[in-house]
Scaffold this motif. Structure first.
Motif, PDB file in Angstrom:
ATOM      1  N   GLU A 112      -7.131  -7.838   3.997  1.00 46.85           N
ATOM      2  CA  GLU A 112      -8.483  -7.613   3.519  1.00 46.85           C
ATOM      3  C   GLU A 112      -8.783  -8.455   2.284  1.00 46.85           C
ATOM      4  O   GLU A 112      -7.874  -8.858   1.548  1.00 46.85           O
ATOM      5  CB  GLU A 112      -8.671  -6.133   3.153  1.00 46.85           C
ATOM      6  N   SER A 113     -10.059  -8.676   2.046  1.00 45.29           N
ATOM      7  CA  SER A 113     -10.500  -9.261   0.779  1.00 45.29           C
ATOM      8  C   SER A 113     -10.598  -8.156  -0.258  1.00 45.29           C
ATOM      9  O   SER A 113     -10.969  -7.021   0.059  1.00 45.29           O
ATOM     10  CB  SER A 113     -11.865  -9.933   0.949  1.00 45.29           C
ATOM     11  N   ALA A 114     -10.245  -8.460  -1.483  1.00 41.88           N
ATOM     12  CA  ALA A 114     -10.286  -7.467  -2.560  1.00 41.88           C
ATOM     13  C   ALA A 114     -10.578  -8.175  -3.873  1.00 41.88           C
ATOM     14  O   ALA A 114     -10.606  -9.413  -3.951  1.00 41.88           O
ATOM     15  CB  ALA A 114      -8.963  -6.709  -2.638  1.00 41.88           C
ATOM     16  N   GLU A 115     -10.779  -7.371  -4.903  1.00 41.70           N
ATOM     17  CA  GLU A 115     -11.006  -7.884  -6.256  1.00 41.70           C
ATOM     18  C   GLU A 115      -9.792  -7.567  -7.118  1.00 41.70           C
ATOM     19  O   GLU A 115      -9.287  -6.435  -7.098  1.00 41.70           O
ATOM     20  CB  GLU A 115     -12.254  -7.259  -6.866  1.00 41.70           C
ATOM     21  N   LEU A 116      -9.341  -8.536  -7.871  1.00 48.49           N
ATOM     22  CA  LEU A 116      -8.195  -8.364  -8.764  1.00 48.49           C
ATOM     23  C   LEU A 116      -8.659  -8.577 -10.198  1.00 48.49           C
ATOM     24  O   LEU A 116      -9.256  -9.608 -10.531  1.00 48.49           O
ATOM     25  CB  LEU A 116      -7.097  -9.373  -8.417  1.00 48.49           C
ATOM     26  N   ASP A 117      -8.378  -7.605 -11.057  1.00 53.57           N
ATOM     27  CA  ASP A 117      -8.740  -7.724 -12.467  1.00 53.57           C
ATOM     28  C   ASP A 117      -7.895  -8.784 -13.168  1.00 53.57           C
ATOM     29  O   ASP A 117      -6.771  -9.092 -12.746  1.00 53.57           O
ATOM     30  CB  ASP A 117      -8.540  -6.391 -13.186  1.00 53.57           C
ATOM     31  N   SER A 118      -8.395  -9.297 -14.264  1.00 55.09           N
ATOM     32  CA  SER A 118      -7.643 -10.246 -15.086  1.00 55.09           C
ATOM     33  C   SER A 118      -6.470  -9.536 -15.756  1.00 55.09           C
ATOM     34  O   SER A 118      -6.509  -8.321 -16.004  1.00 55.09           O
ATOM     35  CB  SER A 118      -8.545 -10.861 -16.146  1.00 55.09           C
ATOM     36  N   PRO A 119      -5.401 -10.278 -16.079  1.00 53.63           N
ATOM     37  CA  PRO A 119      -4.262  -9.647 -16.743  1.00 53.63           C
ATOM     38  C   PRO A 119      -4.607  -9.171 -18.147  1.00 53.63           C
ATOM     39  O   PRO A 119      -5.354  -9.839 -18.876  1.00 53.63           O
ATOM     40  CB  PRO A 119      -3.211 -10.757 -16.777  1.00 53.63           C
ATOM     41  N   LYS A 120      -4.056  -8.034 -18.526  1.00 56.14           N
ATOM     42  CA  LYS A 120      -4.203  -7.537 -19.893  1.00 56.14           C
ATOM     43  C   LYS A 120      -3.110  -8.142 -20.771  1.00 56.14           C
ATOM     44  O   LYS A 120      -2.332  -8.994 -20.322  1.00 56.14           O
ATOM     45  CB  LYS A 120      -4.175  -6.016 -19.893  1.00 56.14           C
ATOM     46  N   ALA A 121      -3.031  -7.702 -22.019  1.00 59.52           N
ATOM     47  CA  ALA A 121      -2.166  -8.373 -22.995  1.00 59.52           C
ATOM     48  C   ALA A 121      -0.715  -8.448 -22.552  1.00 59.52           C
ATOM     49  O   ALA A 121      -0.019  -9.432 -22.812  1.00 59.52           O
ATOM     50  CB  ALA A 121      -2.264  -7.659 -24.344  1.00 59.52           C
ATOM     51  N   ASN A 122      -0.237  -7.410 -21.863  1.00 59.62           N
ATOM     52  CA  ASN A 122       1.167  -7.332 -21.475  1.00 59.62           C
ATOM     53  C   ASN A 122       1.418  -7.817 -20.055  1.00 59.62           C
ATOM     54  O   ASN A 122       2.513  -7.634 -19.519  1.00 59.62           O
ATOM     55  CB  ASN A 122       1.655  -5.884 -21.576  1.00 59.62           C
ATOM     56  N   GLU A 123       0.438  -8.459 -19.431  1.00 56.63           N
ATOM     57  CA  GLU A 123       0.516  -8.756 -18.003  1.00 56.63           C
ATOM     58  C   GLU A 123       0.466 -10.248 -17.696  1.00 56.63           C
ATOM     59  O   GLU A 123       0.062 -11.068 -18.522  1.00 56.63           O
ATOM     60  CB  GLU A 123      -0.611  -8.033 -17.262  1.00 56.63           C
ATOM     61  N   VAL A 124       0.870 -10.550 -16.450  1.00 59.81           N
ATOM     62  CA  VAL A 124       0.982 -11.928 -15.985  1.00 59.81           C
ATOM     63  C   VAL A 124       0.260 -12.043 -14.642  1.00 59.81           C
ATOM     64  O   VAL A 124       0.429 -11.199 -13.764  1.00 59.81           O
ATOM     65  CB  VAL A 124       2.474 -12.319 -15.804  1.00 59.81           C
TER      66      VAL A 124
END
Length: 364
Positions: free
Chosen positions: A18-30
Motif C-alpha cells: 500500500e501507499s502510506a505517509e511516513l513522518d520525518s525523523p525526530k531528534a533521536n531517529e534516522v
C-alpha cells in the motif's frame, strides 16, 4: 513523505502493498532508504498472532542507506550503509549492563506498534495510524528508526544481503557466541536447521566444537548442515535423536539449542543433555510440561531463554560481516531473493521449508 509498505490489515491475512505517509525523523531517529529485508518467522507471528495491533507494517530484518538523521544522532550519517535490528531503550539496567536484548521495555518497543515517544510514524493515506513493527517496519521503501536500532556496516558488501543479520542470523550465531560460549572441543545438538539453526551451527564450527549434531526432518537441509559444519546429522522422523545422541556420546551433549518451538522437540533438547548441560530455547513456543526433579534438577540441567542472541547489534553485526568476508560465516548460501510484489509467495516458501532465508528486494 510518501512510501510503499507491506501491511497486515487483519489477523492471518496476506500482506497488502500500500501507499502510506511516513513522518520525518525526530531528534533521536534516522531515515533509511530500504534496499532489502529478510523474512523471519517473527514476521509470520506478527501477521498471524496479533503480537502487534493491526494494521501493522511488518518487516524487521531491514538493510539500506541512511538518507537523513535527527539532530541528536551521532553514530551514523547520510550515505552510510546500515542494518536495522531490534529496538531497545538504552537507559534501563539491562541495557546499561550490556544486555539490550533483555531491555525491560523490549516488548513494548518491538511489539507495541508505537515509537519511543508513544506516537506513530506511519499513517494510511486516509490518516489512520499504522503500527510499527520492531521499531522499523522495513517491508517499506523507507523507514524511520530510532538510533538504537541502526548499525553501520561496511559498504564493500552488497547491502541487499545483510538484513537477516539484524535478527535471524544474529539470534543463531549470538546464542552460541554470546550466550552459551561453549568451550573448544565441546559438544552441541541443534534442533532445527532453518536460518537460525544453521547460523548457530556455523558459529559452533568457528569455535571448534568436537560434536555439532544437527537434527531436522528434511534430508536436504541436513545435507546442507553437513556442508556448513555439522559433524553428525539426525532425521528425527527416521531415528530418535535421544537414542542417536546416546550412541555418539554416552553421557550426552554439553549444550543444546531448540529453534523449533515444538513442545516434544524442546523436551528432547533437554533429554539429550549430559548432567549439568545447558539447553537454550530460542524458538517461539507455547506450553511444555517437565518433571522438574526427574528431567531437570536431578541432573543439574539448565534451561535458558535467549532473545536476539544476547547481542549488542552495533558490536555484533559488524563482526558477523567480518566473519562472512573471511569465509567463516557463509550465510549467503541460505538466501533466495524475491521481488517486493512477490512478498506473500516468499512467506509461503519460508513456511513450507522450501527456502531457508527469503530476502525481499525493495529498492533499486
Amino acid at each position: 513523505m510518501k512510501i510503499t509498505t507491506a501491511v497486515a490489515q487483519k489477523q492471518g491475512a496476506n500482506l497488502t502493498i500500500e501507499s502510506a505517509e511516513l513522518d520525518s525523523p525526530k531528534a533521536n531517529e534516522v531515515l533509511v532508504e530500504i534496499k532489502a529485508t529478510g523474512i523471519c518467522h517473527t514476521d509470520a507471528a506478527g501477521r498471524d498472532y496479533a503480537t502487534t495491533p493491526y494494521p501493522v507494517a511488518l518487516g524487521h530484518e531491514g538493510a539500506g542507506i541512511v538518507k537523513e538523521v535527527g539532530s541528536g544522532v551521532s553514530t551514523v550519517k547520510p550515505g552510510d550503509h546500515v542494518v536495522l535490528s531490534f529496538s531497545y531503550c538504552g537507559h534501563c539496567e539491562n541495557c546499561l549492563t550490556g544486555n539490550p536484548a533483555s531491555c525491560i521495555h523490549f516488548n513494548e518497543l518491538n511489539a507495541g506498534g508505537r515509537n519511543f515517544d508513544g506516537t506513530h510514524r506511519i499513517h494510511s493515506e486516509g490518516g489512520k495510524d499504522i503500527s510499527t513493527f520492531f521499531g522499523q517496519s522495513s517491508f517499506s521503501t523507507y523507514s524511520v528508526v530510532d538510533e538504537h536500532g541502526v548499525t553501520k556496516v561496511p559498504s564493500d558488501v552488497d547491502i541487499s544481503l545483510l538484513g537477516p543479520l539484524g535478527c535471524g542470523f544474529q539470534t543463531g550465531a549470538g546464542t552460541v557466541l554470546n550466550a552459551l560460549k561453549p568451550k573448544f572441543g565441546s559438544s552441541i545438538a541443534i534442533f532445527g536447521t532453518g536460518a537460525v539453526g544453521l547460523a548457530a551451527m556455523m558459529a559452533a564450527k568457528m569455535i571448534g566444537m568436537d560434536h555439532i549434531i544437527a537434527i531436522d526432518i528434511h534430508d536436504n537441509r541436513l545435507e546442507l548442515a553437513k556442508e556448513l559444519g555439522a559433524t553428525e546429522t539426525i532425521n528425527s522422523q527416521k531415528r530418535n535423536p535421544e537414542d542417536v545422541v546416546k550412541e555418539l556420546l554416552q553421557t550426552g551433549v554439553e549444550y543444546s539449542i531448540d529453534t523449533t518451538g515444538v513442545s516434544p522437540v524442546i523436551k528432547q533438547a533437554v533429554h539429550v543433555l549430559k548432567p549439568s548441560g545447558t539447553c537454550a530455547l530460542i524458538g517461539l513456543a507455547g506450553d511444555v510440561t517437565f518433571n522438574i526433579q526427574g528431567e531437570v534438577i536431578g541432573e543439574a540441567k539448565q534451561i535458558i531463554g535467549i532473545i536476539e542472541g544476547d547481542a549488542i547489534p552495533q558490536l555484533f553485526i559488524p563482526k558477523l560481516v567480518n566473519y562472512y568476508k573471511k569465509g567463516l560465516f557463509p550465510f549467503d548460501r541460505l538466501v533466495k531473493y524475491y521481488k517486493f510484489a512477490d512478498i506473500n509467495q516468499a512467506f509461503e516458501d519460508s513456511a513450507d521449508g522450501s527456502v531457508i532465508k527469503p530476502i525481499v528486494k525493495i529498492g533499486n
